[in-house]
Each structure stands twice: as C-alpha cells, then as structure tokens.
Design a protein around this motif. Structure first.
Motif, PDB file in Angstrom:
ATOM      1  N   VAL A 108       0.826  -1.207   0.000  1.00 32.41           N
ATOM      2  CA  VAL A 108       0.000   0.000   0.000  1.00 32.41           C
ATOM      3  C   VAL A 108       0.870   1.272   0.000  1.00 32.41           C
ATOM      4  O   VAL A 108       1.905   1.336   0.665  1.00 32.41           O
ATOM      5  CB  VAL A 108      -0.988  -0.021   1.199  1.00 32.41           C
ATOM      6  CG1 VAL A 108      -0.264   0.017   2.529  1.00 32.41           C
ATOM      7  CG2 VAL A 108      -1.991   1.108   1.108  1.00 32.41           C
ATOM      8  N   ALA A 109       0.438   2.242  -0.801  1.00 29.41           N
ATOM      9  CA  ALA A 109       1.080   3.563  -0.846  1.00 29.41           C
ATOM     10  C   ALA A 109      -0.024   4.550  -0.482  1.00 29.41           C
ATOM     11  O   ALA A 109      -0.971   4.741  -1.247  1.00 29.41           O
ATOM     12  CB  ALA A 109       1.622   3.845  -2.243  1.00 29.41           C
ATOM     13  N   ALA A 110       0.078   5.144   0.721  1.00 28.37           N
ATOM     14  CA  ALA A 110      -1.035   5.974   1.207  1.00 28.37           C
ATOM     15  C   ALA A 110      -0.558   7.377   1.545  1.00 28.37           C
ATOM     16  O   ALA A 110       0.606   7.588   1.891  1.00 28.37           O
ATOM     17  CB  ALA A 110      -1.640   5.330   2.460  1.00 28.37           C
ATOM     18  N   GLY A 111      -1.480   8.338   1.442  1.00 28.42           N
ATOM     19  CA  GLY A 111      -1.163   9.724   1.765  1.00 28.42           C
ATOM     20  C   GLY A 111       0.015  10.210   0.940  1.00 28.42           C
ATOM     21  O   GLY A 111       0.104   9.922  -0.267  1.00 28.42           O
ATOM     22  N   SER A 136      -8.368  12.781   3.020  1.00 26.11           N
ATOM     23  CA  SER A 136      -9.670  13.280   3.483  1.00 26.11           C
ATOM     24  C   SER A 136     -10.214  12.447   4.647  1.00 26.11           C
ATOM     25  O   SER A 136     -11.073  12.903   5.392  1.00 26.11           O
ATOM     26  CB  SER A 136     -10.683  13.347   2.324  1.00 26.11           C
ATOM     27  OG  SER A 136     -10.987  12.048   1.879  1.00 26.11           O
ATOM     28  N   ARG A 137      -9.688  11.230   4.822  1.00 30.31           N
ATOM     29  CA  ARG A 137     -10.104  10.414   5.974  1.00 30.31           C
ATOM     30  C   ARG A 137      -9.722  11.084   7.295  1.00 30.31           C
ATOM     31  O   ARG A 137     -10.308  10.810   8.328  1.00 30.31           O
ATOM     32  CB  ARG A 137      -9.452   9.025   5.942  1.00 30.31           C
ATOM     33  CG  ARG A 137      -9.943   8.138   4.808  1.00 30.31           C
ATOM     34  CD  ARG A 137      -9.337   6.740   4.979  1.00 30.31           C
ATOM     35  NE  ARG A 137      -9.766   5.853   3.908  1.00 30.31           N
ATOM     36  CZ  ARG A 137      -9.464   4.559   3.858  1.00 30.31           C
ATOM     37  NH1 ARG A 137      -8.721   4.018   4.799  1.00 30.31           N
ATOM     38  NH2 ARG A 137      -9.878   3.807   2.858  1.00 30.31           N
ATOM     39  N   ILE A 138      -8.656  11.933   7.237  1.00 32.22           N
ATOM     40  CA  ILE A 138      -8.231  12.605   8.472  1.00 32.22           C
ATOM     41  C   ILE A 138      -8.414  14.124   8.361  1.00 32.22           C
ATOM     42  O   ILE A 138      -7.835  14.885   9.153  1.00 32.22           O
ATOM     43  CB  ILE A 138      -6.761  12.253   8.840  1.00 32.22           C
ATOM     44  CG1 ILE A 138      -5.808  12.566   7.677  1.00 32.22           C
ATOM     45  CG2 ILE A 138      -6.639  10.797   9.256  1.00 32.22           C
ATOM     46  CD1 ILE A 138      -4.340  12.569   8.086  1.00 32.22           C
ATOM     47  N   ARG A 158     -11.675  11.455 -12.094  1.00 32.38           N
ATOM     48  CA  ARG A 158     -11.068  10.372 -11.313  1.00 32.38           C
ATOM     49  C   ARG A 158     -10.250  10.928 -10.151  1.00 32.38           C
ATOM     50  O   ARG A 158     -10.248  10.367  -9.048  1.00 32.38           O
ATOM     51  CB  ARG A 158     -10.209   9.490 -12.218  1.00 32.38           C
ATOM     52  CG  ARG A 158     -11.097   8.558 -13.039  1.00 32.38           C
ATOM     53  CD  ARG A 158     -10.330   7.804 -14.084  1.00 32.38           C
ATOM     54  NE  ARG A 158     -11.078   6.628 -14.520  1.00 32.38           N
ATOM     55  CZ  ARG A 158     -10.790   5.900 -15.573  1.00 32.38           C
ATOM     56  NH1 ARG A 158      -9.758   6.216 -16.332  1.00 32.38           N
ATOM     57  NH2 ARG A 158     -11.525   4.855 -15.889  1.00 32.38           N
ATOM     58  N   ALA A 159      -9.539  12.031 -10.389  1.00 28.20           N
ATOM     59  CA  ALA A 159      -8.758  12.644  -9.309  1.00 28.20           C
ATOM     60  C   ALA A 159      -9.690  13.060  -8.176  1.00 28.20           C
ATOM     61  O   ALA A 159      -9.398  12.841  -6.992  1.00 28.20           O
ATOM     62  CB  ALA A 159      -7.999  13.859  -9.836  1.00 28.20           C
ATOM     63  N   MET A 160     -10.833  13.623  -8.542  1.00 28.20           N
ATOM     64  CA  MET A 160     -11.800  14.089  -7.533  1.00 28.20           C
ATOM     65  C   MET A 160     -12.349  12.903  -6.749  1.00 28.20           C
ATOM     66  O   MET A 160     -12.466  12.964  -5.518  1.00 28.20           O
ATOM     67  CB  MET A 160     -12.919  14.853  -8.247  1.00 28.20           C
ATOM     68  CG  MET A 160     -13.713  15.767  -7.376  1.00 28.20           C
ATOM     69  SD  MET A 160     -12.715  17.062  -6.586  1.00 28.20           S
ATOM     70  CE  MET A 160     -12.866  18.406  -7.739  1.00 28.20           C
ATOM     71  N   LEU A 164     -11.822  12.761  -2.807  1.00 31.08           N
ATOM     72  CA  LEU A 164     -12.992  12.933  -1.936  1.00 31.08           C
ATOM     73  C   LEU A 164     -13.352  11.644  -1.205  1.00 31.08           C
ATOM     74  O   LEU A 164     -13.654  11.664  -0.018  1.00 31.08           O
ATOM     75  CB  LEU A 164     -14.210  13.384  -2.760  1.00 31.08           C
ATOM     76  CG  LEU A 164     -14.175  14.799  -3.347  1.00 31.08           C
ATOM     77  CD1 LEU A 164     -15.438  15.051  -4.161  1.00 31.08           C
ATOM     78  CD2 LEU A 164     -14.029  15.850  -2.253  1.00 31.08           C
ATOM     79  N   LEU A 165     -13.335  10.531  -1.925  1.00 33.68           N
ATOM     80  CA  LEU A 165     -13.811   9.275  -1.330  1.00 33.68           C
ATOM     81  C   LEU A 165     -12.719   8.518  -0.598  1.00 33.68           C
ATOM     82  O   LEU A 165     -13.011   7.661   0.234  1.00 33.68           O
ATOM     83  CB  LEU A 165     -14.442   8.389  -2.413  1.00 33.68           C
ATOM     84  CG  LEU A 165     -15.612   9.048  -3.170  1.00 33.68           C
ATOM     85  CD1 LEU A 165     -16.115   8.132  -4.273  1.00 33.68           C
ATOM     86  CD2 LEU A 165     -16.744   9.410  -2.205  1.00 33.68           C
ATOM     87  N   ALA A 166     -11.456   8.824  -0.918  1.00 32.73           N
ATOM     88  CA  ALA A 166     -10.317   8.168  -0.253  1.00 32.73           C
ATOM     89  C   ALA A 166     -10.487   6.655  -0.246  1.00 32.73           C
ATOM     90  O   ALA A 166     -10.331   6.000   0.786  1.00 32.73           O
ATOM     91  CB  ALA A 166     -10.116   8.715   1.163  1.00 32.73           C
ATOM     92  N   GLU A 167     -10.845   6.120  -1.429  1.00 34.39           N
ATOM     93  CA  GLU A 167     -10.942   4.661  -1.563  1.00 34.39           C
ATOM     94  C   GLU A 167      -9.626   4.137  -2.129  1.00 34.39           C
ATOM     95  O   GLU A 167      -8.996   4.825  -2.945  1.00 34.39           O
ATOM     96  CB  GLU A 167     -12.067   4.295  -2.550  1.00 34.39           C
ATOM     97  CG  GLU A 167     -13.448   4.518  -1.980  1.00 34.39           C
ATOM     98  CD  GLU A 167     -14.545   4.259  -3.024  1.00 34.39           C
ATOM     99  OE1 GLU A 167     -14.232   3.780  -4.140  1.00 34.39           O
ATOM    100  OE2 GLU A 167     -15.704   4.558  -2.706  1.00 34.39           O
TER     101      GLU A 167
END
Ligand code: T3D
Length: 261
Positions: A108-111, A136-138, A158-160, A164-167
């Motif tokens: 996983v590559a997050a944030g 956006s989760r935090i 797709r960027a939005m 926004l959804l942080a999936e």
C-alpha cells in the motif's frame, strides 16, 4: 536500524524506506536521510538511476500520524512547516534530478506515500499493491503533488473521486488509468524493477535527464513553446558523447556502450 536503506550497485542507487512496523511512514529522520540520498544521486556520477521501494508489506503510509496526535486543548501543528521543509523539497528534488527514478510499489502507498510514488519517473507495482489518497479520511487534502499529478494523469473526475472518497485504488486500476507504468506479479516485482533500473543505469543518462525536463515542462507549455524547448534540449543531447556513441554503434551494428556523458 536506519529508516532508509541505501546501496549502490551497477549504477543503481537503491533506496528502501525502512520503518516496516509503521508501514514506512515518514518521520524527520527518514526525511533527512532521503534528502541526503537524492543529493548524492545528483552529485555522484556513479549513480545513473535510482530505485525507490519499501521494506515489509507496505510502500509508505505517508506522514507518521503518531507525531500529529496533539493533546486536547494544545495548539495545532502548522503543517505548512513540514510540507515546506520536507515534502515539497523532496518532490522538487525528485522531478529535477537529471537521472531516472524507478519506483517499485511493493504494497500500500497511502497519503504522501502515494504521491511520492507518483512523483517518480517510472512506477511499477506489485499486483497486490494499492494507492490511497488517505488525506480526506483525516481531514486533509492531497499534498506532495497529488493535486498536480492526479488530474493530469487520470483526469479531474477520477482525481476528484480518489481525493474525496479516499478509496483504495488497486495497482491494476492505477495501471489502467495511466497513473503507473506496469504491474508485475508480487514475486516478480523486485526482479523486474531491478532489471528496469539496471537497464536505465546503462543508458544515455544525459538524454534521460533531458527527456524528464521536456516531458515535465509539457503540461505548462503551448505547442510552440514545447517545440522550441525540444530544439534546445536536442541541441544539448546532440553535443553529448553518448549521442556520438549511439550513432556510431548503430552504423557498426553493435550495442552502444553509453557512459552517461
Ligand atoms: O503532517 C504533515 O506534516 C503534513 C503532511 C501530510 C502528508 C500525509 O501523508 S497525511 C496522510 C497520512 N497517512 C494516512 O492517513 C494513512 C494512515 N494509514 C492507513 O490509513 C492505513 O494504515 C493503511 C490504509 C495505509 C494500511 O491499513 P492496514 O489495515 O493494512 O494497516 P494498519 O493496521 O492500519 O497499520 C499497521 C500499523 O502501521 C499500525 O500500527 P500497530 O497498530 O500495528 O501498532 C498503524 O498504526 C501503523 N501505521 C499505518 N500508517 C501509519 C501508521 N503509523 C503512523 N503513521 C501512519 N501514517
């Protein structure tokens, strides 16, 4: 144990983010070490490509949030300080490095970890890896270039959605959306990424630096300006020893022996 493992082999400077218990989240030490490593990559003529990856099951989970857990009532942390002194300079240093950077996203590559991966020049990923604009989760927005790279590579819609959804976006979808170069089976990632980095380290380093310059300037240029830039950069490439060697080798029907000069 150092939070960044660094080794040089066959012209490839390998950098491994190494805080596996924290999914390789960034802390100040890791920032200092990666800064020094990219400075070395720039200055050391023996480095002709960089390979960036993560130790353990993740590539990088972005900022270490245990350093952001302020006590109730305490003053908030000014995030512009770390972004201005660490994340932004890192992304700039990577984009301006006149040598290719291969990123092997092993998990996983997050944030900021996702966007630092996307800031690399050639991104390959394990089939089980994923990309997560976790911000956006935090209660944050994408940084480390996310709001620049995502709409340009994947389009605003797709960027939005990602922001926004942080999936989680699977590695296969990231490839399909044009965010990354290729997906490899998990067991093959290290071998394939190393082979790519080694091939680049044997290539015409100056031309690679000029390719980065031209392609990264393209998004902000008109066709006219880009044509002028190509002319100017091709002049530079044409004065390189590697260009001379490339043409000679072609005429002699042999493999070129590029020196990176
Ligand atoms: O602050 C500034 O300077 C501004 C700049 C900000 C840049 C940013 O990157 S902000 C975004 C920060 N990152 C995140 O929000 C991602 C946080 N992590 C996650 O959402 C999840 O961990 C993952 C989706 C990446 C992976 O989930 P999962 O279920 O596979 O693993 P896990 O159980 O959540 O994590 C495993 C361990 O790693 C766990 O520790 P433990 O419980 O085993 O002791 C977890 O706390 C730790 N960990 C994961 N991410 C971070 C982290 N520890 C600190 N910071 C992290 N970012």
């Amino acid at each position: 144990m150092s939070s960044l493992l660094v080794s040089l082999d066959a012209g490839v400077l390998s950098l491994t983010l190494n805080r596996p218990d924290k999914l390789n989240a960034f802390n100040p030490e890791m920032h200092q070490l990666i800064k020094a490593a990219f400075e070395r990559a720039r200055e050391d003529a023996g480095v002709r490509a960089v390979l960036l990856t993560g130790a353990g099951r993740a590539f990088c989970a972005g900022q270490d949030l245990s350093e952001r857990n302020v006590a109730p009532g305490a003053a908030p942390i000014d995030l512009a300080v770390t972004i201005g002194s660490y994340y932004n300079p890192l992304v700039r240093r990577m984009r301006e490095l006149p040598k290719p950077i291969v990123c092997a996203v092993n998990g996983v590559a997050a944030g900021a970890g996702a966007n630092i991966a996307l800031a690399c020049d050639l991104v390959v990923a394990a089939r089980s890896a994923s990309f997560l604009q976790a911000f956006s989760r935090i209660g944050l927005l994408p940084d480390s270039g996310g709001t620049y790279f995502l709409p340009r590579a994947a389009g605003t819609a797709r960027a939005m959605g990602l922001a926004l959804l942080a999936e989680k976006l699977s590695a296969e979808d990231a490839e399909r959306w044009g965010l990354i170069w290729k997906v490899f089976d998990d067991g093959a990632l290290v071998k394939e990424a190393t082979a790519i980095a080694r091939a680049l380290a044997e290539g015409p380093t100056k031309a690679y630096g000029l390719i980065k310059k031209a392609l990264y300037a393209s998004a902000g240029n008109s066709l006219d300006a880009q044509l002028d830039l190509e002319r100017d950069l091709q002049r530079e490439a044409g004065f390189s020893e590697d260009y001379r060697e490339g043409v000679t080798a072609f005429m002699q029907k042999r493999k070129p022996n590029f020196k990176g000069k």
